[in-house]
Design an enzyme around this catalytic site. Structure first.
Site, PDB file in Angstrom:
ATOM      1  N   ILE A 235    -138.525  37.906  17.996  1.00 34.65           N
ATOM      2  CA  ILE A 235    -138.151  39.293  17.692  1.00 34.65           C
ATOM      3  C   ILE A 235    -137.008  39.729  18.601  1.00 34.65           C
ATOM      4  CG2 ILE A 235    -139.955  40.197  19.251  1.00 34.65           C
ATOM      5  CD1 ILE A 235    -140.329  42.530  17.214  1.00 34.65           C
ATOM      6  N   CYS A 236    -136.180  40.660  18.097  1.00 38.54           N
ATOM      7  CA  CYS A 236    -135.172  41.360  18.900  1.00 38.54           C
ATOM      8  C   CYS A 236    -134.048  40.386  19.297  1.00 38.54           C
ATOM      9  CB  CYS A 236    -135.866  42.016  20.093  1.00 38.54           C
ATOM     10  SG  CYS A 236    -134.905  43.278  20.937  1.00 38.54           S
ATOM     11  N   ALA A 237    -133.802  40.156  20.582  1.00 42.30           N
ATOM     12  CA  ALA A 237    -132.760  39.207  20.988  1.00 42.30           C
ATOM     13  C   ALA A 237    -133.229  37.752  20.924  1.00 42.30           C
ATOM     14  CB  ALA A 237    -132.294  39.517  22.413  1.00 42.30           C
TER      15      ALA A 237
END
Lengths: 180, 180
Positions: free
Chosen positions: B101-103
């Protein structure tokens, strides 16, 4: 810079605690996390957290708001902590803001921080039936902000940012979260 | 009972890490949190977390899925950890599920866990431009599930519950969260 105190109790709902601290710090709010007792906190789903300090060490410090994460056992621990109850009574007397989410509004109800007639919300079933219980996602009444549960923690934290740092800051933080 | 590994890296996005662990444990999934190095983890907004174990201690264990929380510095640390990269390559070879998730999808892109042409999502701007980047809230492609950021962490965790434990369990957990 606004200053906020977040007590960390064993059995706290860790998503609520961490969302509150993280979102407020994204807004530049100075957040202090304080354990009821020294040492690491084991939260409701077994994650372990090291708070910044203990409640007994910051009893005389000044804060703009106290925010209580929920969790059933965490709330039971908050409800029996003399330092926390003394802090809440001081906050109420000084008309400082008090916020609580999920089961934690029970502490405010049990100890007269919420007055008769003062509306609040909480996790369904976590507080004895009361005509003041609204079941809303967020409820604001006087100096008390309450919220319903883990799934409303982002809204709750963002509303705290808005109350302490204004709508522009709230919008700025919200846009970095990818909430929708 | 499904078994999931969640690596904890210094600088991880703590909301994502804690939402993943908490929601999966609510579903009865056996979650192991493992630090890249021994000792407490300081996350992206200064909260401190004690993982269950370290990656080096569980390298030979079997898991049904590995889930990578994001955070920019957390992702940098994941991206350079030889134990993690060796685990990811084994998961890919054994066709086990990998989520990020995310970066954190950047790690999957940098090390060939995502194949050319395999769609993914991630936090906007966290991965070099790529025709496979969709910008969706959740993206599923082959054995890889990716998601966009902290505000999609509940959806991401609930989709993992559905993949590992079925729709009924996902609905049961979701109804306890008060998400809407």
């Amino acid at each position: 810079m606004p200053k906020v105190l977040v007590p960390f109790a064993a059995g706290m709902e860790e998503m609520e605690a961490v969302i509150i601290v993280d979102v407020l710090r994204r807004a530049g709010i100075h957040v202090t996390t304080a354990g009821l007792v020294p040492g690491p906190i084991e939260a409701s789903r077994g994650t372990k957290h090291l708070p910044d300090t203990t409640l007994s060490e910051i009893l005389e410090d000044e804060f703009d708001m106290i925010v209580l994460p929920g969790g059933n056992k965490g709330t039971q621990n908050l409800d029996q902590d003399p330092n926390l109850l003394s802090l809440l009574k001081r906050f109420k007397a000084e008309k400082r803001k008090i916020s609580a989410i999920c089961a934690a509004p029970r502490v405010l109800k049990n100890h007269g921080i919420l007055e008769p007639g003062q509306k609040f919300t909480a996790f369904p079933g976590s507080v004895s039936e009361s005509p003041e219980y609204t079941g809303s996602r967020l409820e604001e009444s006087g100096d008390v902000l309450t919220s319903i549960g883990p799934g409303s923690a982002f809204e709750f934290a963002l509303r705290i940012v808005e109350l302490l740092s204004g709508r522009e800051k709230k919008n700025e933080v919200e846009s970095g979260l990818q909430l929708r």
